[in-house]
Design a protein around this motif. Structure first.
Motif, PDB file in Angstrom:
ATOM      1  N   GLU A  49     -13.239  11.092  -4.852  1.00 13.35           N
ATOM      2  CA  GLU A  49     -13.801  10.064  -5.415  1.00 13.35           C
ATOM      3  C   GLU A  49     -14.610  10.328  -6.671  1.00 13.35           C
ATOM      4  O   GLU A  49     -14.364   9.792  -7.780  1.00 13.35           O
ATOM      5  N   ASP A 104      -4.195   8.269   1.683  1.00 11.61           N
ATOM      6  CA  ASP A 104      -4.928   8.106   2.895  1.00 11.61           C
ATOM      7  C   ASP A 104      -5.043   6.778   3.513  1.00 11.61           C
ATOM      8  O   ASP A 104      -5.065   6.434   4.641  1.00 11.61           O
ATOM      9  N   GLU A 105      -5.512   5.948   2.483  1.00 10.62           N
ATOM     10  CA  GLU A 105      -5.503   4.482   2.940  1.00 10.62           C
ATOM     11  C   GLU A 105      -4.173   3.747   3.533  1.00 10.62           C
ATOM     12  O   GLU A 105      -4.217   2.943   4.284  1.00 10.62           O
ATOM     13  N   ARG A 111       1.001  -1.085   0.045  1.00  8.03           N
ATOM     14  CA  ARG A 111       0.042  -0.082   0.085  1.00  8.03           C
ATOM     15  C   ARG A 111       0.862   1.324  -0.140  1.00  8.03           C
ATOM     16  O   ARG A 111       0.726   2.377  -0.731  1.00  8.03           O
ATOM     17  N   LEU A 150      -6.653   9.722  -2.290  1.00  7.37           N
ATOM     18  CA  LEU A 150      -7.211   8.261  -1.732  1.00  7.37           C
ATOM     19  C   LEU A 150      -6.116   7.216  -1.325  1.00  7.37           C
ATOM     20  O   LEU A 150      -6.428   6.472  -0.298  1.00  7.37           O
ATOM     21  N   ARG A 202      -4.701   2.529   7.106  1.00  7.36           N
ATOM     22  CA  ARG A 202      -4.428   0.943   7.336  1.00  7.36           C
ATOM     23  C   ARG A 202      -3.286   0.647   7.800  1.00  7.36           C
ATOM     24  O   ARG A 202      -3.185  -0.360   8.666  1.00  7.36           O
TER      25      ARG A 202
END
Length: 289
Positions: A280, A234-235, A206, A231, A239
């Motif tokens: 998004e 951030d993930e 990631r 996006l 995570r």
């Protein structure tokens, strides 16, 4: 994946990392949590090395570099958990007196209607009238909320925030791997267990995917590319920090550990540019077109 940086870019990245290692190490981080406040001396030191004036033209007293170099610098501040309205102050360089050299601390109303470090700021950009204080989940990011909504979303601010998130994603991956190598259970390092390997591998993938997106967006400066970078970053940050906590065994009782601070900062940054739905939808529209 390896990214080919120029010699000057590597020197810039390493210079920022070394400055922060000297001025904002683990001891300083813990002290900042205990006694929150903006370190004006460090702020001026950042100004002296040209951090805030990176993208300001040389003719105006700046360094004359571009978004790729700014992204590398902000990745390092994210990695170090450096507090303060860094993005707002760099965006104000050349427009607000003293911002470029670190003498003036600039806060700004963001796309979500939040203002970070309002009480410490010398100048606030945007209408912060009637701002009310919030209890921030991150002890190193004091927050206010503006009634009536936020300012227009600045794509450069979104990209620099994504770079900070990338710094967190990389750092928590390092912390997880270090712990997996040294912590032993049943007579062997926990990194030998498949579940831990999968967590660390997922964090690395990631982070590297986000790195590709953030670096590419810094070159193209395209709004859709920046939305994708946001996006993914951030993930990778949120995570990654959560998975790092799991590698460390949960650590629910050590709320002010570095890993927890990265998770809380990632949560706050993820709200900085307003609702992710806008990113998004922008990306979806670009893909359809």
């Amino acid at each position: 994946m390896r990214f080919q940086l120029t010699e000057d870019q590597r020197a810039l990245r390493d210079g920022v990392r070394q400055l922060l290692a000297r001025r904002f190490d683990g001891v300083a981080l813990r002290a900042a949590v205990t006694a929150p406040g903006l370190d004006r001396g460090l702020w001026r030191a950042l100004g002296e090395v040209g951090f805030f004036a990176l993208r300001l033209p040389e003719a105006d007293g700046g360094v004359g570099l571009g978004l790729p170099e700014a992204v590398l610098a902000f990745e390092e501040t994210g990695r170090a958990l450096l507090p303060g309205p860094l993005v707002a102050t760099q965006l104000a360089a050349g427009e607000v007196a003293g911002a470029a050299d670190g003498e003036t601390v600039v806060a700004a109303v963001d796309g979500g209607g939040f203002v970070e470090w309002l009480a410490e700021a010398d100048v606030v950009r945007g209408d912060a009238a009637g701002a009310v204080p919030l209890r921030s989940v991150d002890p190193l990011t004091p927050l206010h909320r503006v009634r009536g909504g936020g300012a227009a979303v600045d794509s450069v601010a979104v990209l620099l925030t994504a770079a900070e998130q990338l710094g967190t994603a990389g750092r928590v991956c390092e912390l997880a791997v270090q712990h997996a190598r040294t912590r032993e259970q049943f007579g062997q390092p926990i990194g030998a267990f498949q579940a831990i390997k999968h967590l660390c591998a997922g964090m690395l993938v990631r982070a590297e995917v986000a790195r590709a997106a953030v670096y590419a967006a810094a070159v193209t400066a395209d709004r859709a590319d920046i939305a994708a970078a946001r996006l993914l970053a951030d993930e990778a940050a949120v995570r990654g920090a959560r998975d790092c906590l799991q590698v460390h065994g949960g650590m629910g009782f050590t709320w002010e550990s570095e890993v927890h601070l990265h998770l809380k900062r990632a949560w706050v940054r993820a709200q900085r540019g307003g609702d992710v739905t806008e990113s998004e939808e922008l990306l979806a529209a670009d893909l359809v077109a």
